[in-house]
Design an enzyme around this catalytic site. Structure first.
Site, mmCIF file in Angstrom:
data_model
loop_
_atom_site.group_PDB
_atom_site.id
_atom_site.type_symbol
_atom_site.label_atom_id
_atom_site.label_comp_id
_atom_site.label_asym_id
_atom_site.label_seq_id
_atom_site.Cartn_x
_atom_site.Cartn_y
_atom_site.Cartn_z
ATOM 1 N N VAL A 5 -10.046 10.756 27.478
ATOM 2 C CA VAL A 5 -9.618 10.680 26.091
ATOM 3 C C VAL A 5 -9.219 9.238 25.853
ATOM 4 C CG1 VAL A 5 -7.990 11.526 24.379
ATOM 5 C CG2 VAL A 5 -8.826 13.049 26.153
ATOM 6 N N SER A 6 -9.758 8.615 24.816
ATOM 7 C CA SER A 6 -9.532 7.197 24.601
ATOM 8 C C SER A 6 -8.102 6.857 24.226
ATOM 9 C CB SER A 6 -10.476 6.671 23.520
ATOM 10 O OG SER A 6 -11.798 6.772 23.974
ATOM 11 N N GLY A 7 -7.426 7.740 23.543
ATOM 12 C CA GLY A 7 -6.047 7.454 23.153
ATOM 13 C C GLY A 7 -5.186 8.684 23.269
#
Length: 90
Positions: A5-7
């Site tokens: 998950v990027s963030g």
């Protein structure tokens, strides 16, 4: 199985759902919450260490595996050289 998950504000539920629908057990799904190209991804490194010849790494989306096209090419070559398959669900 690996998902990234990027963030911290992103919800990875759709990635988990795709992996479960493909027949993967939730205890074999590993998540890193990382933002940016240089952020640490300890689960990513752990999973790559666990894989052995004949295994298949299952990922929800190709863009969750690598940080750049060059990184994807390098990872793909490493997996191939180690006799590890790669299955991309989406």
């Amino acid at each position: 199985m690996l998902r990234r998950v990027s963030g911290a504000d992103q919800n990875p539920a759709h990635q988990v759902d795709a992996l479960v629908r493909a027949g993967n057990d939730t205890e074999n799904i590993h998540t890193d919450h990382a933002g940016g190209a240089k952020a640490s991804r300890p689960q990513h490194e752990t999973v790559l260490t666990w894989l052995r010849s004949g295994d298949t790494l299952v990922i929800a989306r190709l863009d969750r595996l690598g940080r750049s096209v060059l990184h994807l090419i390098t990872l793909g070559a490493d997996l191939r050289d180690r006799g590890i398959g790669l299955k991309v669900l989406e």
